[in-house]
Enzyme design. Sequence first.
Site, short mmCIF file in Angstrom:
data_model
loop_
_atom_site.label_atom_id
_atom_site.label_comp_id
_atom_site.label_asym_id
_atom_site.label_seq_id
_atom_site.Cartn_x
_atom_site.Cartn_y
_atom_site.Cartn_z
N LYS A 208 0.84 -1.20 0.00
CA LYS A 208 0.00 0.00 0.00
C LYS A 208 0.87 1.25 0.00
CE LYS A 208 -2.73 0.61 3.54
NZ LYS A 208 -3.90 0.32 4.39
N GLU A 214 10.44 -5.71 3.16
CA GLU A 214 10.51 -7.07 2.62
C GLU A 214 10.09 -7.11 1.15
OE1 GLU A 214 9.18 -6.27 5.52
OE2 GLU A 214 9.66 -7.77 7.05
N GLY A 265 -4.29 -3.45 5.91
CA GLY A 265 -3.68 -4.63 5.30
C GLY A 265 -4.42 -5.92 5.62
N ARG A 266 -4.69 -6.17 6.89
CA ARG A 266 -5.32 -7.44 7.27
C ARG A 266 -6.78 -7.51 6.87
NH1 ARG A 266 -3.79 -4.31 11.43
NH2 ARG A 266 -5.29 -3.60 12.99
N GLU A 352 -3.52 -8.97 15.42
CA GLU A 352 -3.03 -7.64 15.07
C GLU A 352 -4.12 -6.59 15.33
OE1 GLU A 352 -1.62 -6.83 10.95
OE2 GLU A 352 0.22 -6.15 11.89
N HIS A 383 -4.71 -35.48 15.85
CA HIS A 383 -3.52 -36.30 16.06
C HIS A 383 -2.33 -35.44 16.46
CE1 HIS A 383 -5.21 -40.07 14.38
NE2 HIS A 383 -6.06 -39.20 13.86
N LYS A 498 10.70 -2.64 13.71
CA LYS A 498 11.11 -2.10 12.40
C LYS A 498 12.17 -1.02 12.57
CE LYS A 498 6.74 -2.10 9.86
NZ LYS A 498 5.83 -1.26 9.08
#
Lengths: 534, 534
Positions: A208, A214, A265-266, A352, A383, A498
């Site tokens: 955005k 990254e 973002g999320r 978040e 399991h 960051k």
Amino acid sequence: MVKFVNLDDCPGFQELLRLARPSLASLLSATRVAGCEVPMAAGLVFNWGATPVDGAVLSALEKIARDQQLVEKYRMLAEGAVMNTGEKRMVLHHLARGQLGAPVVHNGRNLRDFYEGERRRVADFVRAVHAGTIRGSTGKEFSTAVQIGIGGSDLGPRALHIALERWAREHGRMKMDARFISNVDPDDANAVLARCDLERTLFILVSKSGTTQETLANEVLVRSRLEGAGLKPSGHMIAVTSETSPLARNPGYLDSFYIDDFIGGRYSSSSAVGGVVLSLAFGPESFSDFLDGAHKADRMALEPDIRRNAALLDALIGLYERNVLGMGTTAVLPYADALARFPAHLQQLDMESNGKRVNRDGAAISYSTGPVVFGEPGTNGQHSFYQLLHQGTDIVPLQFIGFLEGQTRGDVEVEGSTSRRKLQANLAAQIVAFARGQADDNPNKTFPGNRPSTLIRGTRLDPAALGALLAHFENKVMFQGFAWNINSFDQEGVQLGKLLAKRLLSGANGSANGTHGDDELLAAYAGLLLPPNA
Amino acid sequence: MVKFVNLDDCPGFQELLRLARPSLASLLSATRVAGCEVPMAAGLVFNWGATPVDGAVLSALEKIARDQQLVEKYRMLAEGAVMNTGEKRMVLHHLARGQLGAPVVHNGRNLRDFYEGERRRVADFVRAVHAGTIRGSTGKEFSTAVQIGIGGSDLGPRALHIALERWAREHGRMKMDARFISNVDPDDANAVLARCDLERTLFILVSKSGTTQETLANEVLVRSRLEGAGLKPSGHMIAVTSETSPLARNPGYLDSFYIDDFIGGRYSSSSAVGGVVLSLAFGPESFSDFLDGAHKADRMALEPDIRRNAALLDALIGLYERNVLGMGTTAVLPYADALARFPAHLQQLDMESNGKRVNRDGAAISYSTGPVVFGEPGTNGQHSFYQLLHQGTDIVPLQFIGFLEGQTRGDVEVEGSTSRRKLQANLAAQIVAFARGQADDNPNKTFPGNRPSTLIRGTRLDPAALGALLAHFENKVMFQGFAWNINSFDQEGVQLGKLLAKRLLSGANGSANGTHGDDELLAAYAGLLLPPNA
């Protein structure tokens, strides 16, 4: 007049604290199961039979919903109130799937028109790629899409892609392969690129701000690989970004598609962030069906009666378990292999959004907020970690998800039942086992029961059901944030790490000489962890 | 004489409870970081600098290690004591990688010889497959191995396979592709099979008992698919099972490899359960290197000084955080994309082993045992759930893992640093940010700090380092189980769900008519969830 009040100042919550805590094992009956059904969008149903909520608790939760004006706040949010208080932004992911109330106009622009316009631009672009009108730099048709993004630009779209891939193959909707590069660890990109025919690969750069460390590093890595293969990078890359980012209208990309600061973002899977890759993979129609399912869920979440509003009720039951019963973790357990990474997306969405320790005005609060969320598909989890869920010393509330039908054909009958039937029988059995437990003379074989769960069930996992499922959890998280009086839409907690990483990287040889009080400490860890500078 | 005592009856623990609780933020310094290094096997190092453990706490933890005779119990276990009390079994996964003490002989058989003999049989079989001596039923060489198993027969081998795949490609050790089928949801098997060239695929059926519902259902599905393709199923399938199971020495399989009841599912990665698929994928030598790394870690875990025994110290620090500081969840955060599924394996390892509420003698205990474990690779997690870790209302202890070097070549420099350097700088920065936090006039930008973490660091993630890493966590979990005086090696908590599912599946139309008190309830959920019987 809407008021913003901390949870512990809310009369309904004080009432809830005073109530007796019902025993789930005693409460649960076949009649109750039948009576605890709440219709959701796209044919899904929310069943809260196996929760320790009796009439009195439900009334108190209802009072909290009224006291905290949860639905009114949702309506405000949908109509453009500045609900992201820290960042002073509107919160408009609902608008990417449809109009819920009054139009939202910003700087003279109707934002529903903007989001819908971008969706149409994406659809047109995607159709041209599928038709072979838009091709790679050497004239070959694109066969693979690779999304480059991290966090909200990765987890949601990736989980949704996995959720629909088998469905798409069975229904002739499979248009292109899709892969994802996210981690700054170059082992991630190198492994994905090793499996790509670069001439036929279209990269979708998603950031955005256009400044995500990254994503930009991975972009450079991909561009150098394209160049190394004799290809023109700008002919193999599109951007999803905001109109004000350096990536916008940039000749380095084949095209750009836009989102804005009002879609976090999320929460961005239903914007171009999810729309481009999902439309490339499964066609724009599949993505539209997904948005329709989400929009229907959003509409149903406006219902004021908590008995008929699955997201609201789910939120309040979660609050009861967290703030009254003191349960700190929630497990999401989809009995659908296609939802393998859906819990990882919900982990981001929930943790978040609601992992906060100040209220929306920035004042410290004294009650618990968002839980830790984790999960894996059933029956696999049975399991793995179910031992602790059944017999551990802490109680973990469970959110089960299941579907009558699978996404693929091909099943076998073994010992009188199909695999699908076994899957569903296990789901039914687990709910009962967790809630009711079992006495035994041997304490090691005793199951204490009283482990609460909710169930979302549907007929099949298709785009509309997936949209409804995603919107359900987004709205649940939003309602919980309102009830806790926190801002579910910022993420200040990610900044310090960051900042310190940037200090280290800008320092000579990672020595981070500077004025920050922790520089000596940073240098100590850098000495252990950082490879010599290139 | 070894005694088994509950944690709360242990003097060291009572002392620990009385001690002041040090502030991590105050304790942490560059000097401390340098002083808190513990060498591990295969060049790994455990650093516990960023934990709230001062000299007094460390002494009390040391006392617990002595009081609870943790290392003595490990030695007993390694030498064949019946430490799985519930099931009255020895616990011998260490023996699959090497001899640690006196030989273990059972029914006249030296079990180290048995495990090592099976490893050699696997290696011979695998070499014949790689050489093309053993081929598919139509005479084509095998190119893909597909493991069919669930829980311990899936998560560990799968996580290890992902962890080494890139390493193997770079080092010319890549022999065959490997895939995994686990879920009883037939969408899982159908999706995997859709990508397989069946003529060239070798299936590995893994079930110790030979009766695992999911695995047997998937076997039938795979066999029917092989038959449908005109292939002879017995020519495409091998078994990993116990010598007493129905799968042993069965003409339906090309060959069978054996384990026994003394290696539990979640501890079986270093037996044939992991050995066959990992050897097929990367060669028997890679698997031997992995075992060597694990065996070295096992040896080092015999060290009585907690300052020099990483697994023991990690266990005790975890116990302090769980039982004194009251932290209910642990996050595993590998800064290595190749460890993407390693946290999912540790989730099973830890939660199934120590999610217990009775002691080893079956008596109820009154303290907390195993935490919820979850995790995702960094830096991905930073953009997902780290918000809650930094600023949520509960503190979650963190286990970081990182390596100086990556597994693949190919990196780029952006803004003065490579991607790998960025990865490592983020890891260093996060440790400091979590521990120290940051004051700010704006409470929303305040980081409380005092979030503890440990760090395992290494030079590179290769088979030996991976073996050492796996053994570290297995031994940590074992030591915690001893300290809690529980049996970390059974899993009675998974039985009730299985039982109720079988009741449902055996009942007519899922109505589960019978004598079980919960039959009405089971029928109610079956009515909602079960498709009509085939």
